[in-house]
Motif scaffolding. Structure first.
Motif, PDB file in Angstrom:
ATOM      1  N   MET A  41      71.842 -23.745   5.921  1.00  0.00           N
ATOM      2  CA  MET A  41      72.601 -24.197   7.085  1.00  0.00           C
ATOM      3  C   MET A  41      73.249 -23.006   7.777  1.00  0.00           C
ATOM      4  SD  MET A  41      76.065 -25.826   5.425  1.00  0.00           S
ATOM      5  CE  MET A  41      77.057 -25.520   6.885  1.00  0.00           C
ATOM      6  N   LEU A  42      73.621 -23.203   9.039  1.00  0.00           N
ATOM      7  CA  LEU A  42      74.279 -22.161   9.822  1.00  0.00           C
ATOM      8  C   LEU A  42      75.748 -22.080   9.398  1.00  0.00           C
ATOM      9  CD1 LEU A  42      74.206 -20.146  12.216  1.00  0.00           C
ATOM     10  CD2 LEU A  42      74.747 -22.087  13.714  1.00  0.00           C
ATOM     11  N   LEU A  43      76.180 -20.866   9.053  1.00  0.00           N
ATOM     12  CA  LEU A  43      77.558 -20.668   8.614  1.00  0.00           C
ATOM     13  C   LEU A  43      78.435 -20.056   9.697  1.00  0.00           C
ATOM     14  CD1 LEU A  43      77.019 -19.161   5.036  1.00  0.00           C
ATOM     15  CD2 LEU A  43      77.652 -21.511   5.605  1.00  0.00           C
ATOM     16  N   HIS A  44      77.879 -19.038  10.375  1.00  0.00           N
ATOM     17  CA  HIS A  44      78.732 -18.268  11.283  1.00  0.00           C
ATOM     18  C   HIS A  44      77.896 -17.702  12.427  1.00  0.00           C
ATOM     19  CE1 HIS A  44      82.287 -15.898  12.338  1.00  0.00           C
ATOM     20  NE2 HIS A  44      81.483 -14.889  12.567  1.00  0.00           N
ATOM     21  N   LEU A  45      78.506 -17.632  13.590  1.00  0.00           N
ATOM     22  CA  LEU A  45      77.871 -17.021  14.748  1.00  0.00           C
ATOM     23  C   LEU A  45      78.866 -16.072  15.401  1.00  0.00           C
ATOM     24  CD1 LEU A  45      75.446 -16.873  16.722  1.00  0.00           C
ATOM     25  CD2 LEU A  45      76.543 -18.717  18.029  1.00  0.00           C
ATOM     26  N   ASN A  46      78.453 -14.809  15.562  1.00  0.00           N
ATOM     27  CA  ASN A  46      79.284 -13.808  16.221  1.00  0.00           C
ATOM     28  C   ASN A  46      78.604 -13.375  17.508  1.00  0.00           C
ATOM     29  OD1 ASN A  46      79.714 -10.564  16.553  1.00  0.00           O
ATOM     30  ND2 ASN A  46      81.616 -11.604  16.001  1.00  0.00           N
ATOM     31  N   ILE A  47      79.342 -13.422  18.615  1.00  0.00           N
ATOM     32  CA  ILE A  47      78.790 -13.059  19.924  1.00  0.00           C
ATOM     33  C   ILE A  47      79.671 -11.995  20.557  1.00  0.00           C
ATOM     34  CG2 ILE A  47      78.088 -13.929  22.186  1.00  0.00           C
ATOM     35  CD1 ILE A  47      77.983 -16.740  20.980  1.00  0.00           C
ATOM     36  N   GLN A  48      79.070 -10.898  20.980  1.00  0.00           N
ATOM     37  CA  GLN A  48      79.806  -9.818  21.639  1.00  0.00           C
ATOM     38  C   GLN A  48      79.125  -9.474  22.961  1.00  0.00           C
ATOM     39  OE1 GLN A  48      82.642  -8.515  20.328  1.00  0.00           O
ATOM     40  NE2 GLN A  48      82.462  -9.841  18.511  1.00  0.00           N
ATOM     41  N   ASN A  49      79.911  -9.544  24.047  1.00  0.00           N
ATOM     42  CA  ASN A  49      79.449  -9.106  25.377  1.00  0.00           C
ATOM     43  C   ASN A  49      78.149  -9.798  25.803  1.00  0.00           C
ATOM     44  OD1 ASN A  49      81.628  -7.298  25.621  1.00  0.00           O
ATOM     45  ND2 ASN A  49      80.505  -5.773  24.400  1.00  0.00           N
ATOM     46  N   PHE A  50      78.120 -11.098  25.625  1.00  0.00           N
ATOM     47  CA  PHE A  50      76.936 -11.885  25.981  1.00  0.00           C
ATOM     48  C   PHE A  50      77.282 -12.804  27.149  1.00  0.00           C
ATOM     49  CE2 PHE A  50      74.482 -15.889  25.248  1.00  0.00           C
ATOM     50  CZ  PHE A  50      73.235 -15.384  25.578  1.00  0.00           C
ATOM     51  N   ALA A  51      76.560 -12.604  28.270  1.00  0.00           N
ATOM     52  CA  ALA A  51      76.815 -13.409  29.481  1.00  0.00           C
ATOM     53  C   ALA A  51      78.291 -13.305  29.861  1.00  0.00           C
ATOM     54  CB  ALA A  51      76.359 -14.838  29.258  1.00  0.00           C
ATOM     55  N   ILE A  52      78.990 -14.435  29.851  1.00  0.00           N
ATOM     56  CA  ILE A  52      80.424 -14.371  30.199  1.00  0.00           C
ATOM     57  C   ILE A  52      81.309 -14.435  28.945  1.00  0.00           C
ATOM     58  CG2 ILE A  52      80.158 -15.271  32.533  1.00  0.00           C
ATOM     59  CD1 ILE A  52      80.930 -18.020  31.490  1.00  0.00           C
ATOM     60  N   VAL A  53      80.711 -14.188  27.796  1.00  0.00           N
ATOM     61  CA  VAL A  53      81.479 -14.123  26.551  1.00  0.00           C
ATOM     62  C   VAL A  53      81.812 -12.667  26.248  1.00  0.00           C
ATOM     63  CG1 VAL A  53      81.429 -14.499  24.065  1.00  0.00           C
ATOM     64  CG2 VAL A  53      80.456 -16.210  25.598  1.00  0.00           C
ATOM     65  N   ARG A  54      83.106 -12.403  26.057  1.00  0.00           N
ATOM     66  CA  ARG A  54      83.491 -11.048  25.661  1.00  0.00           C
ATOM     67  C   ARG A  54      83.379 -10.900  24.144  1.00  0.00           C
ATOM     68  NH1 ARG A  54      88.060  -8.732  23.864  1.00  0.00           N
ATOM     69  NH2 ARG A  54      89.227 -10.678  24.148  1.00  0.00           N
ATOM     70  N   SER A  55      84.023 -11.802  23.419  1.00  0.00           N
ATOM     71  CA  SER A  55      83.959 -11.777  21.960  1.00  0.00           C
ATOM     72  C   SER A  55      84.183 -13.186  21.443  1.00  0.00           C
ATOM     73  CB  SER A  55      85.021 -10.826  21.390  1.00  0.00           C
ATOM     74  OG  SER A  55      84.953 -10.806  19.976  1.00  0.00           O
ATOM     75  N   LEU A  56      83.319 -13.599  20.518  1.00  0.00           N
ATOM     76  CA  LEU A  56      83.408 -14.978  20.048  1.00  0.00           C
ATOM     77  C   LEU A  56      82.932 -15.062  18.602  1.00  0.00           C
ATOM     78  CD1 LEU A  56      84.078 -17.850  21.066  1.00  0.00           C
ATOM     79  CD2 LEU A  56      81.674 -18.099  21.679  1.00  0.00           C
ATOM     80  N   ASP A  57      83.692 -15.753  17.767  1.00  0.00           N
ATOM     81  CA  ASP A  57      83.317 -16.033  16.382  1.00  0.00           C
ATOM     82  C   ASP A  57      83.405 -17.530  16.158  1.00  0.00           C
ATOM     83  OD1 ASP A  57      82.854 -13.592  14.571  1.00  0.00           O
ATOM     84  OD2 ASP A  57      84.597 -12.993  15.761  1.00  0.00           O
ATOM     85  N   ILE A  58      82.334 -18.120  15.673  1.00  0.00           N
ATOM     86  CA  ILE A  58      82.317 -19.559  15.421  1.00  0.00           C
ATOM     87  C   ILE A  58      81.905 -19.797  13.969  1.00  0.00           C
ATOM     88  CG2 ILE A  58      81.390 -21.790  16.103  1.00  0.00           C
ATOM     89  CD1 ILE A  58      80.584 -20.552  18.767  1.00  0.00           C
ATOM     90  N   ASP A  59      82.739 -20.559  13.257  1.00  0.00           N
ATOM     91  CA  ASP A  59      82.384 -20.995  11.910  1.00  0.00           C
ATOM     92  C   ASP A  59      81.868 -22.428  11.998  1.00  0.00           C
ATOM     93  OD1 ASP A  59      83.156 -18.682  10.416  1.00  0.00           O
ATOM     94  OD2 ASP A  59      85.245 -19.209  10.804  1.00  0.00           O
ATOM     95  N   TRP A  60      80.725 -22.672  11.357  1.00  0.00           N
ATOM     96  CA  TRP A  60      80.090 -23.983  11.430  1.00  0.00           C
ATOM     97  C   TRP A  60      80.229 -24.708  10.095  1.00  0.00           C
ATOM     98  CZ3 TRP A  60      78.070 -24.931  16.285  1.00  0.00           C
ATOM     99  CH2 TRP A  60      77.890 -23.807  17.107  1.00  0.00           C
ATOM    100  N   ARG A  61      80.359 -26.017  10.181  1.00  0.00           N
ATOM    101  CA  ARG A  61      80.535 -26.822   8.975  1.00  0.00           C
ATOM    102  C   ARG A  61      79.296 -27.672   8.689  1.00  0.00           C
ATOM    103  NH1 ARG A  61      86.530 -29.464   9.851  1.00  0.00           N
ATOM    104  NH2 ARG A  61      87.667 -27.542  10.385  1.00  0.00           N
ATOM    105  N   LYS A  62      79.320 -28.291   7.509  1.00  0.00           N
ATOM    106  CA  LYS A  62      78.270 -29.252   7.179  1.00  0.00           C
ATOM    107  C   LYS A  62      78.433 -30.487   8.041  1.00  0.00           C
ATOM    108  CE  LYS A  62      77.826 -27.918   2.299  1.00  0.00           C
ATOM    109  NZ  LYS A  62      77.946 -28.398   0.900  1.00  0.00           N
ATOM    110  N   GLY A  63      77.423 -31.339   7.992  1.00  0.00           N
ATOM    111  CA  GLY A  63      77.492 -32.577   8.750  1.00  0.00           C
ATOM    112  C   GLY A  63      77.181 -32.376  10.212  1.00  0.00           C
TER     113      GLY A  63
END
Length: 562
Positions: free
Chosen positions: A1-23
């Protein structure tokens, strides 16, 4: 399963960290806020093509990284191990249960891909992606009207990949044999002409039948016979000098000298060595004389024998010139031409057996295709019932769905079998079944597509399913049913759903809110995990718009409680 997504300088995102859960995770936000931006970033981590405009303005590069838990994902673990890309650390055994996909895209459009820290070709991201995530987009419903996609959907539901593999194996075998036959037929005239030439050459060399080492003997005999008179004269003169001349010859002279020196040895022993040397010389001369006399006696001029030797010797040289080889290599050439002739004749025989092999491959193909057809027909009935039921649940009360499997000409072989598959629907009582694109609207196609995706999700091996606004054109009770189906699906699979429907958003075990901030100069997208109270506010917004009322809040609480 997907646990984490880190985005830096993508489109209009400067910095973003997303933790994903089950379900089930739902993603909501205002129109234009970039609700699908996380899905787009994931797509790049999974090998999608990158464009230059994905990099945030005034930055050098965009960096994206997705971390997956593969503890129970045997297929992904095996793929990583086979490709030497597993994470290993003697101090942290849990690292082997993770897979990190990373993508770096420069402002100039250059792109680099990484798996677990190792740089890899982009194709490898796509290879590993099939074991990690399956993404269903809002335009998937446009695909389901295409025959190839309909066949793929039925085959996925039937889960008979082994039958498809058999059909494709025999189809490829049949096709390869047809290609071989065509080449054999095209080269038949050339092969026959060459066969005639080789046969002539083999016959000619068979008749001559020069044996290995024979030419060297022929050459020696030819030289001896062609110089026979000179040899007779020369050896006779030599015999005269050695022993035959009565007045003076070497043998008699040496013998006399030996006798004289032997008498003198009694007077002076110092002459003994000289006497012995002369005695030995006499023995050698006599031996040479005997051998030469024997050679002379056997040497005879036989014109017939000489003629036979000369003829064979001359023919060997002529054949060697003709074939452009040294005469002593004629036996080797003879063998090579025989082998070449055998191969050409084998090709001729192969032409006959190729027809038989093609028919065998065709028979095997047709048997495998028939087995595949039987499986498709059986699965088509089950899939038709399931989708018809789902259509009713999705507010198409009179909907009937039918998967038509018709066998085409058994002579028209294809790698996918002999079946023509069509998805037919009827939306109203008394309406005949017709192709979907003729009678269904975009919204109806979207609902049918979603029903298929939910049904097929059980067949998908990927542990994470993403639905990117697949609920477009759905509302009311239908939306509630869609939400329930996705929540049901999330019991065994991680489900991520980008939605604008409160009935779907409320079914998530986790809800993310996407917002867009601007200071007048720069714009930035943020993703926030909503608290319980935040979810009530967001569901109420989806229900009532920006003006949230007590009624909308109460409705939101009721939806979340349900």
């Amino acid at each position: 399963m997907l646990l984490h997504l880190n985005i830096q300088n993508f489109a209009i995102v400067r910095s973003l960290d997303i933790d994903w859960r089950k379900g089930m995770t739902t993603i909501t936000g205002e129109t234009g806020a970039g609700k699908s931006i996380a899905i787009d970033a994931l797509g790049l981590c999974l090998g999608d093509r990158a464009l230059t405009n994905v990099v945030r303005p005034n930055t050098k590069k965009a960096e994206l990284a997705a971390t997956f838990d593969i503890n129970k994902n045997i297929s992904a673990q095996k793929w990583l191990k086979n490709n030497g890309l597993s994470l290993t650390d003697e101090h942290d055994a849990e690292l082997d249960c993770e897979c990190i996909l990373r993508r770096v895209i420069s402002a100039e459009g250059r792109s680099k891909a990484y798996i677990n820290g190792s740089q890899v070709p982009l194709a490898q991201l796509k290879d590993i992606a099939q074991f990690l995530i399956s993404i269903h987009g809002q335009h998937d419903h446009q695909l389901i009207v295409k025959p190839a996609q309909q066949r793929k959907i039925l085959d996925e539901y039937a889960d008979h990949q082994h039958l498809l593999d058999d059909v494709q194996y025999y189809y490829q075998q049949w096709r390869n044999l047809k290609t071989e036959l065509k080449k054999l037929q095209e080269s038949k005239e050339q092969r026959e002409a060459k066969s005639q030439l080789l046969q002539y050459q083999v016959t000619e060399l068979d008749e001559f039948s020069l044996q290995t080492g024979e030419f060297q003997i022929l050459e020696s005999d030819y030289k001896r016979h062609s110089n026979g008179q000179s040899l007779l004269t020369g050896t006779l003169k030599a015999l005269q000098v050695l022993s035959e001349n009565e007045n003076h010859n070497i043998s008699d002279s040496l013998r006399n000298n030996c006798e004289q020196l032997n008498d003198l040895v009694h007077m002076d022993p110092n002459l003994a060595n000289i006497a012995n040397t002369l005695s030995e010389a006499l023995i050698l001369v006599e031996d040479a004389n005997d051998e030469l006399k024997h050679y002379y006696d056997k040497l005879e001029l036989d014109p017939e024998a000489y003629q036979m030797i000369e003829d064979r010797y001359s023919l060997a040289i002529q054949l060697a010139k003709k074939h452009q080889v040294a005469p002593e290599h004629l036996p080797t050439l003879h063998l090579e031409i025989k082998q070449a002739l055998h191969l050409i004749n084998s090709d001729g025989s192969r032409l006959d057996t190729a027809y038989v092999d093609i028919e065998k491959a065709k028979t095997h193909y047709q048997q495998s295709a028939q087995t595949l057809s039987t499986s498709r027909i059986k699965s088509a009935k089950k899939l038709s019932k399931k989708i018809s039921l789902s259509m009713k649940e999705l507010n198409m009360n009179n909907g009937i769905f039918d998967v038509s499997v018709q066998q085409v000409d058994v002579e028209a072989l294809s790698p996918f079998g002999l079946d023509e598959i069509n998805f037919l629907i009827s939306l109203n009582p008394g309406q005949k079944l017709e192709a979907m694109n003729k009678v269904a609207s975009g919204g109806e196609l979207s609902r049918i597509s979603l029903a298929m995706q939910v049904i097929l999700a059980d067949k998908v091996i990927t542990p994470t399913l993403i639905f990117d606004e697949v609920d477009v054109g759905i509302s009311g009770p239908t939306a509630a049913m869609v939400g329930s189906k996705l929540q049901e699906l999330a019991q065994n699979t991680q489900v991520i759903c980008v939605t604008h429907l409160p009935q779907v958003a409320c079914k998530g075990h986790q809800q993310l809110f996407v917002s867009k901030l601007t200071d007048g100069e720069f714009t930035e997208t943020k993703v926030t995990e909503l608290s319980a109270n935040g979810r009530v506010q967001e569901i109420a917004r989806l229900l009532a718009g920006n003006k949230i009322t007590d009624n909308s809040l109460a409705n939101a609480q009721e939806l979340l409680a349900g």
